[in-house]
Design an enzyme around this catalytic site. Structure first.
Site, PDB file in Angstrom:
ATOM      1  N   ASP A  67       8.546  -9.351  -3.273  1.00 41.06           N
ATOM      2  CA  ASP A  67       7.020  -9.144  -2.854  1.00 41.06           C
ATOM      3  C   ASP A  67       6.204 -10.427  -2.995  1.00 41.06           C
ATOM      4  O   ASP A  67       5.694 -11.045  -2.420  1.00 41.06           O
ATOM      5  CB  ASP A  67       6.349  -8.044  -3.438  1.00 41.06           C
ATOM      6  N   THR A 103       9.155  -5.276   3.973  1.00 40.79           N
ATOM      7  CA  THR A 103       8.485  -6.671   3.544  1.00 40.79           C
ATOM      8  C   THR A 103       8.716  -7.894   4.218  1.00 40.79           C
ATOM      9  O   THR A 103       7.958  -8.695   4.535  1.00 40.79           O
ATOM     10  CB  THR A 103       8.866  -6.769   2.045  1.00 40.79           C
ATOM     11  N   SER A 142      11.613  -1.775  -8.224  1.00 39.35           N
ATOM     12  CA  SER A 142      12.431  -2.267  -9.058  1.00 39.35           C
ATOM     13  C   SER A 142      12.018  -3.598  -9.261  1.00 39.35           C
ATOM     14  O   SER A 142      10.932  -4.130  -8.649  1.00 39.35           O
ATOM     15  CB  SER A 142      13.838  -2.466  -8.339  1.00 39.35           C
ATOM     16  N   ASP A 169      12.964  -3.270   1.875  1.00 42.01           N
ATOM     17  CA  ASP A 169      12.703  -5.003   1.706  1.00 42.01           C
ATOM     18  C   ASP A 169      12.886  -5.302   3.087  1.00 42.01           C
ATOM     19  O   ASP A 169      12.275  -6.472   3.506  1.00 42.01           O
ATOM     20  CB  ASP A 169      14.215  -5.410   1.174  1.00 42.01           C
ATOM     21  N   ASP A 200       2.562  -4.086   3.459  1.00 37.88           N
ATOM     22  CA  ASP A 200       2.483  -4.296   2.104  1.00 37.88           C
ATOM     23  C   ASP A 200       2.458  -2.897   1.371  1.00 37.88           C
ATOM     24  O   ASP A 200       2.793  -2.609   0.379  1.00 37.88           O
ATOM     25  CB  ASP A 200       1.203  -5.120   1.845  1.00 37.88           C
ATOM     26  N   ASP A 245       4.882 -13.413  -0.776  1.00 41.80           N
ATOM     27  CA  ASP A 245       3.385 -13.622  -0.886  1.00 41.80           C
ATOM     28  C   ASP A 245       3.076 -15.363  -0.722  1.00 41.80           C
ATOM     29  O   ASP A 245       2.130 -15.569  -0.036  1.00 41.80           O
ATOM     30  CB  ASP A 245       2.744 -12.976  -2.132  1.00 41.80           C
TER      31      ASP A 245
END
Length: 246
Positions: free
Chosen positions: A102, A47, A95, A44, A81, A106
């Protein structure tokens, strides 16, 4: 950002590209992903940092017309990514939350990229039409994604990809932006690529939106017809059961 959850079934061409490209980058990035895991970094976090880098590249460089360097920065952070997904797989932590995060980020990254284009054309680019086209690309991209998510949330398969999906929108826009940025290094006439790309993305997004709306309308009508037919079949059975009861 690629989802860390369940993904839609790709076309054959996309599946082949995904298979070979991801296989290569997985081999390259797996050691780096393993290093981050050992350092206690979570998928995370990668990300979030990747999205922050994309936003910075888009909103710092693009509004100033520095399309080449902005695209370089964005491209570098886009590789996060692949890293976060690789980390999640190594840790066995794929998960629904990861897929949700994500997908949500995005949308934020896409908004920053096309927002950066709009800010340039509203300012130094001095072109209100292209500013409007950039805003349309931003808004239509969000709505295209929403139509599929909303259709699926009400139980429809939304079995259509459409002419221009997110991957196509970003590749067309970023490649054109990067090449247009070479104009600052003395390459003549190449700056026209970005306006052309924005028009292509705008028209393609509109077509994709129409395709998805039509598909949802058709699937909705089919689902309702099936429900009506099922209810009609149950009614006579219920009546016969009632008549048989003394």
């Amino acid at each position: 950002m690629a989802s860390r959850g369940h993904a839609a079934t790709p076309t054959l061409g996309k599946a082949m590209l995904n298979k070979y490209a991801r296989a290569f980058f997985t081999r390259v990035l797996t050691p780096f992903a393993a290093f981050l895991i050992r350092r206690g970094v979570s998928p995370d976090t990668v990300t979030l940092l990747g999205t922050a880098g994309v936003i910075a590249g888009a909103l710092v460089f693009y509004p100033r017309g520095e399309f080449f360097w902005g695209t370089v920065v964005i491209t570098l952070f886009v590789f996060s990514d692949l890293v976060d997904g690789n980390m999640a797989r190594q840790m066995g932590r794929s998960s629904r939350w990861g897929a949700f995060l994500d997908s949500t980020l995005d949308r934020v990254a896409d908004g920053a990229i096309f927002g950066g284009f709009a800010l340039w054309y509203a300012g130094g680019g001095n072109d209100n039409v292209l500013c409007a086209v950039s805003i349309f690309c931003l808004a239509s991209g969000q709505v295209v994604s929403y139509t599929k998510a909303r259709g699926e949330s009400i139980g429809l398969p939304v079995a259509v990809n459409g002419l221009v999906e997110r991957a196509e929108r970003l590749v067309i826009s970023l490649v054109a932006a990067g090449l247009s940025g070479l104009h600052a290094f003395g390459v003549p006439g190449i700056d026209v690529l970005l306006p052309i790309a924005l028009w292509i993305v705008a028209v393609g997004s509109l077509v994709t939106l129409i395709q998805r709306v039509v598909t949802v309308r058709r699937e909705s009508a089919e689902a309702e017809a099936e429900a009506t037919a099922a209810a009609a079949q149950e009614t006579p059975d219920t009546s016969r059961n009632s008549e048989a009861t003394p």
